[in-house]
Structure formats: structure tokens, C-alpha cells
Design a protein around this motif. Structure first.
Motif, PDB file in Angstrom:
ATOM      1  N   ASP A  54      72.384  80.712  27.947  1.00 20.92           N
ATOM      2  CA  ASP A  54      72.016  81.813  27.050  1.00 20.92           C
ATOM      3  C   ASP A  54      70.808  82.581  27.583  1.00 20.92           C
ATOM      4  O   ASP A  54      70.750  83.812  27.509  1.00 20.92           O
ATOM      5  N   SER A 109      78.304  77.816  26.373  1.00 19.04           N
ATOM      6  CA  SER A 109      77.525  78.633  25.441  1.00 19.04           C
ATOM      7  C   SER A 109      78.357  79.027  24.223  1.00 19.04           C
ATOM      8  O   SER A 109      79.393  79.699  24.365  1.00 19.04           O
ATOM      9  N   ASP A 110      77.908  78.634  23.045  1.00 19.23           N
ATOM     10  CA  ASP A 110      78.585  79.070  21.820  1.00 19.23           C
ATOM     11  C   ASP A 110      78.508  80.584  21.673  1.00 19.23           C
ATOM     12  O   ASP A 110      79.442  81.230  21.193  1.00 19.23           O
ATOM     13  N   GLN A 111      77.411  81.146  22.104  1.00 20.14           N
ATOM     14  CA  GLN A 111      77.175  82.573  21.942  1.00 20.14           C
ATOM     15  C   GLN A 111      78.038  83.428  22.861  1.00 20.14           C
ATOM     16  O   GLN A 111      78.441  84.543  22.494  1.00 20.14           O
ATOM     17  N   HIS A 112      78.359  82.914  24.046  1.00 21.73           N
ATOM     18  CA  HIS A 112      79.054  83.732  25.037  1.00 21.73           C
ATOM     19  C   HIS A 112      80.425  83.208  25.439  1.00 21.73           C
ATOM     20  O   HIS A 112      81.084  83.809  26.286  1.00 21.73           O
ATOM     21  N   ARG A 113      80.881  82.144  24.808  1.00 20.30           N
ATOM     22  CA  ARG A 113      82.182  81.573  25.168  1.00 20.30           C
ATOM     23  C   ARG A 113      83.329  82.556  24.921  1.00 20.30           C
ATOM     24  O   ARG A 113      84.412  82.435  25.519  1.00 20.30           O
ATOM     25  N   HIS A 114      83.107  83.535  24.063  1.00 20.56           N
ATOM     26  CA  HIS A 114      84.159  84.526  23.796  1.00 20.56           C
ATOM     27  C   HIS A 114      84.612  85.225  25.075  1.00 20.56           C
ATOM     28  O   HIS A 114      85.731  85.779  25.130  1.00 20.56           O
ATOM     29  N   ARG A 156      73.307  74.710  27.358  1.00 17.19           N
ATOM     30  CA  ARG A 156      73.667  75.856  26.536  1.00 17.19           C
ATOM     31  C   ARG A 156      72.506  76.844  26.460  1.00 17.19           C
ATOM     32  O   ARG A 156      72.697  78.061  26.627  1.00 17.19           O
ATOM     33  N   THR A 160      73.789  68.661  27.114  1.00 14.43           N
ATOM     34  CA  THR A 160      74.682  69.793  26.882  1.00 14.43           C
ATOM     35  C   THR A 160      73.965  70.907  26.129  1.00 14.43           C
ATOM     36  O   THR A 160      74.124  72.099  26.447  1.00 14.43           O
ATOM     37  N   ASP A 161      73.152  70.556  25.150  1.00 11.78           N
ATOM     38  CA  ASP A 161      72.383  71.573  24.423  1.00 11.78           C
ATOM     39  C   ASP A 161      71.395  72.279  25.339  1.00 11.78           C
ATOM     40  O   ASP A 161      71.189  73.495  25.226  1.00 11.78           O
ATOM     41  N   ARG A 199      87.797  83.573  26.050  1.00  8.84           N
ATOM     42  CA  ARG A 199      88.699  83.261  24.936  1.00  8.84           C
ATOM     43  C   ARG A 199      90.132  83.107  25.449  1.00  8.84           C
ATOM     44  O   ARG A 199      90.627  83.942  26.198  1.00  8.84           O
TER      45      ARG A 199
END
Length: 492
Positions: free
Chosen positions: A382, A286-291, A378, A374-375, A294
Motif C-alpha cells: 500500500d 493488498s486489500d486496497q489494491h487487489r481489485h 500489505r 502478511t499484514d 479481479r
């Protein structure tokens, strides 16, 4: 005459076999209909609850001496399905997995149909290439561009092999003669970490006392300063720190340890840093939750369980390694030419596995990933986190309920506050059991300190907000009835 009699007996036997085979195929067709009905029957209960003694008395558990007929076999299939928990049900919130994934299920069928083992390319050519491809892609996503990995029997096993790898890197001689006398290796994990890490230390001969719990904050995240202090104290005691773990999604609060800060501490002290993403590892998609993870690319190893947030049938678990060759270095003196022939085409995965026979678990992930993309995954990840946030807000806005800790990711810890009951722990335990035994919903519980929390896990990507609403409707209705019943007893 005797020859003719023998021929007739052979024909009769062949006909019996053919008849039995045809009957079994018919039964399998009927059994498949039962399975489909089990999977699509949303109006049924999460579980048809019976206590252990009642269920044991109802099911025919022992094998028959003469085997079962077609109808008898089908009855056994129906009995198993009837008394199994429907983990795909929209009201199953009990574990850190749930839902049903048809492409992955088909992969499971292919795995059983081909019935091979993952030790050599020779016996599992397609499966070997698929596992290698999945490991490369998962490693790339994790940030291990030139890494390695293997599928294992679960996150617990992955944690153990990671600890084994760290031990062997710190003490290379240990592969053959064990840890030298007087050396006291120690590992560091959050006080919220999974119990499998102590089990791993036990299995590896290090002892459970070699795993030091590091204090976490009120949200369940390991405190970096506390880790530094524990490492220093261990050195002062004459112990040898070698391994630390960052939990990526604790089992109760869903907390993610601060990887970046832990990387710096481990580098300064020469420790292997392992990321236990058994629960939350799939957030890397997830781009939104990958943090939340980190710094993952700077760790030395990473357990990722697709059978949780990626909704793959159990078991599907991978251990990824930053350093290629480290897994193979764990294995001592593999000289078994009855399996490993070392031909030009072979790159046998069994030579880097602590298992010999190993099930094909990559195919179901491969098919599901190819289907959803993959999308697609993701978006599914999310959505799960969005639904968890929605559930948290439901708790906050519902007067009889109390949020017991801030939501960190996919689990919500709360309790019901009755008006007429002094023992909150006992009340909420009884409330949870009433839901479970009614079959309306299944949700788990644990303790935060001395206080019992109901833990709602949002891990089924097929859920909708209406399913969350239904759960709280069931819970509040049962809670109200239980509360009024307690009040009636008091007044009586």
C-alpha cells in the motif's frame, strides 16, 4: 629418520592449512564489514560511473595462477562493491526492483551456506517443506485453493512453463512427438506484454509468429473486444488458439489487463488463461489494491515475483497453477533412480520441474514473510502505491514536467519540457544520462509511440516522500542547467 622427516612435513603442511584458514576467516570478517558499509552508506552515489573501457582497465578481472593473499582477496571484494550499482539506494528508480530486505538477505546467506538443490526431499528436506508451504500460501492468496506450483528462475521462465503447460493440455501427444504437421497453435498477448512470451514460443518450437499481439487502450490495458476478434480471425485462418495472457503490471505503464473479461472470452474459446504478474502480482496481498487483479482465481496459471514488490533478493519467482498435477504432466518419462528413489517419505519437487539442479529460492521469502508478516507486507505494498501516487502529483504540479500517460500503478512516465530545445527525445535522453553518470539518481526510459518517456519506478518499500522530493530536485536542477546550456549555445 625418514619417518620423522615425513611427520615434520605433515605437521608443516597442517600448520600451513590452519594458517591459511585462519587468514581467510579474518578476511571474511573484514569483507563482511565492507558489505555492511556498502549497505548502509546512503551518502554515496547510486553508482560510481565509469565507461566500460575505463572500468575494465581498473578492475583486476582475471584469476591469478597462485591465488590471492588475504589483502589481495579483500581488495577484489572492495573493487566489486565499489563499482556495483547500489540498488538499495533511495535514488535507484531504474528497474522494477530495489531496496534491501535484511531477513531475506539472511535467507540468502542460509541458502549459500547449506548449498543444496531442490530436486529431492532427501537432499533438501527443510527447503522442500518450506517451498511447498510457500506455494500453498501463495496459491491460497491467489485463489487457487487446490492448486500447485514451483519456484523458477524468473518471470520469463514462468511464462514459458505456463505456455508449455497450456500446449500439453491442448495437445497431450505433443509431450512426446511434438505438434502434428498442419496444426498451427497460436497464443494471444497484449501489445504491451513482456517480450519473454515470444521467446517462450521460440524455445517451445511454436515460432514467434504464433504469438499474436492484441491491441491495448491508451492506458496500456488489453482491449477485450480486440481479443475476441483476434481469436476469431485466427480460427478463420485455420489456426488453433490455445493460450492467452493477462499482464498484471506492464513494464512501462504498469497497466493491468482486465482479467474478468478475458476469463469469459477464454472459456468460450477453450483457451488457457495465464496471468503474468511478474511485476505487479504482489498486489494480491493488498486489500486496497487487489481489485487490479479481479478474477485472478479463475485463471489457469499465475506468475508471481516476490523479488519485485516484496523486496526479496533476486531471483525469487513462483509459477502457480490452478490444477494440481499439471506441472508433473509436463515432464516426460522421468526414470532416473540415481536421483529419484520414490521412498515412502519422498515427494520430490524435481519431478515437476523442467530443471534438474535448482537453487533454493523459497527460504529467503519464507524468512522475510515470517519477519514482516502478511499484514506487514500489505502495508508495504500500500505504501509503494501511495508513493507512486505522490510522485504522479509531483509531476503534475511541476511546470517543466509533463505526465505522458495516466499512472496505472507503480510507474510514472513523464518528460521534461525545456524552453530552448526542439528535440524533446534527445533532450530527455541526455538529461537521464546526466543523472545516471553523475551517480545522483538512476531512472530508466522507454518510448510511448515515438516519444521518449522517463520511467520512474516506485518499488522500494523503504522510500519516503522526501526521497521522491530529492529525485525531482536533482532532475529539475539538471534539466534547468541543460536547458540554459542549450540556450547559451544558440545565443552564441
Amino acid at each position: 629418520m625418514n619417518n620423522k622427516k615425513g611427520e615434520l612435513e605433515t605437521v608443516a603442511t597442517d600448520n600451513d592449512v590452519k594458517s591459511s584458514s585462519e587468514e581467510l576467516h579474518q578476511v571474511l570478517d573484514q569483507a563482511w564489514l565492507e558489505v555492511k558499509d556498502y549497505l548502509v552508506s546512503e551518502n554515496g552515489k547510486v553508482v560510481d560511473y565509469k565507461d566500460r573501457a575505463s572500468l575494465a582497465g581498473e578492475m583486476d578481472l582475471l584469476p591469478e595462477s597462485d591465488g590471492l593473499s588475504g589483502d589481495g582477496f579483500l581488495k577484489a571484494v572492495k573493487s566489486y562493491l565499489q563499482h556495483s550499482v547500489r540498488t538499495h539506494h533511495s535514488q535507484f528508480f531504474n528497474q522494477l526492483f530495489g531496496g534491501f530486505n535484511m531477513p531475506a538477505f539472511l535467507g540468502e546467506v542460509l541458502t549459500a551456506a547449506t548449498n543444496t538443490s531442490m530436486y529431492t526431499y532427501e537432499v533438501a528436506p527443510a527447503a522442500t517443506l518450506i517451498e511447498e508451504a510457500m506455494i500453498r500460501e501463495m496459491g491460497r492468496i491467489a485463489g487457487y485453493e487446490k492448486g500447485d506450483g514451483i519456484f523458477l528462475t524468473g518471470g520469463s521462465n514462468g511464462n514459458m512453463v505456463a505456455m508449455l503447460s497450456a500446449r500439453n493440455k491442448k495437445f497431450p501427444y505433443a509431450r512426446k512427438r511434438g505438434i502434428d504437421s498442419g496444426i498451427r497453435p497460436v497464443a494471444f498477448v497484449s501489445d504491451q506484454a513482456h517480450y519473454s512470451l515470444k521467446t517462450a514460443a521460440n524455445v517451445l518450437g511454436l515460432g514467434t509468429e504464433s504469438v499474436i499481439g492484441v491491441k491495448s487502450d491508451s492506458n496500456g490495458r488489453l482491449i477485450p473486444d480486440a481479443l475476441s476478434k483476434e481469436i476469431q480471425r485466427a480460427k478463420e485462418r485455420g489456426q488453433t488458439p490455445f493460450f492467452a495472457v493477462a499482464t498484471c503490471g506492464t513494464t512501462l505503464k504498469g497497466a493491468f489487463d482486465p482479467i474478468e473479461e478475458m476469463v469469459s472470452i477464454c472459456e468460450q474459446n477453450g483457451l488457457w488463461l495465464h496471468a503474468d504478474g511478474s511485476f505487479g502480482g504482489s498486489v494480491v496481498l493488498s486489500d486496497q489494491h487487489r481489485h487490479l487483479v479481479r478474477g485472478l482465481e479463475k485463471t489457469d496459471s499465475f506468475v508471481w515475483n516476490p523479488h519485485k514488490l516484496m523486496n526479496i533478493p533476486l531471483i525469487c519467482s513462483a509459477l502457480l497453477m490452478k490444477e494440481r498435477g499439471q506441472l508433473k504432466n509436463n515432464i516426460t518419462d522421468v526414470d532416473t533412480d540415481y536421483i529419484f528413489h520414490h521412498t515412502e517419505e519422498s515427494d520430490d519437487l524435481g519431478e515437476k520441474s523442467i530443471q534438474c539442479g535448482r537453487r533454493v529460492d523459497a527460504v529467503k521469502l519464507w524468512l522475510a514473510w515470517k519477519y514482516h508478516g502478511t499484514d506487514g507486507y500489505r502495508k508495504r505494498i500500500d505504501k509503494q502505491l501511495e508513493l507512486a501516487a505522490y510522485a504522479e502529483e509531483k509531476v503534475k504540479k511541476t511546470e517543466p514536467l509533463e505526465l505522458m500517460t495516466a499512472r496505472q500503478s507503480l510507474t510514472i512516465c513523464f518528460r521534461y519540457l525545456p524552453q530552448n530545445h526542439q528535440d524533446l527525445n534527445q533532450f530527455n535522453l541526455v538529461l537521464r544520462e546526466k543523472l545516471r553518470k553523475s551517480g545522483k539518481a538512476m531512472v530508466n526510459f522507454s518510448h510511448i509511440g515515438n516519444e521518449l518517456a522517463i520511467r520512474l519506478a516506485i518499488v522500494n518499500p523503504e522510500l519516503e516522500k522526501s526521497d521522491i522530493d530529492h529525485f525531482f530536485d536533482y532532475l529539475n536542477a539538471e534539466g534547468s542547467k541543460l536547458d540554459h546550456a542549450e540556450n547559451g549555445l544558440k545565443n552564441g
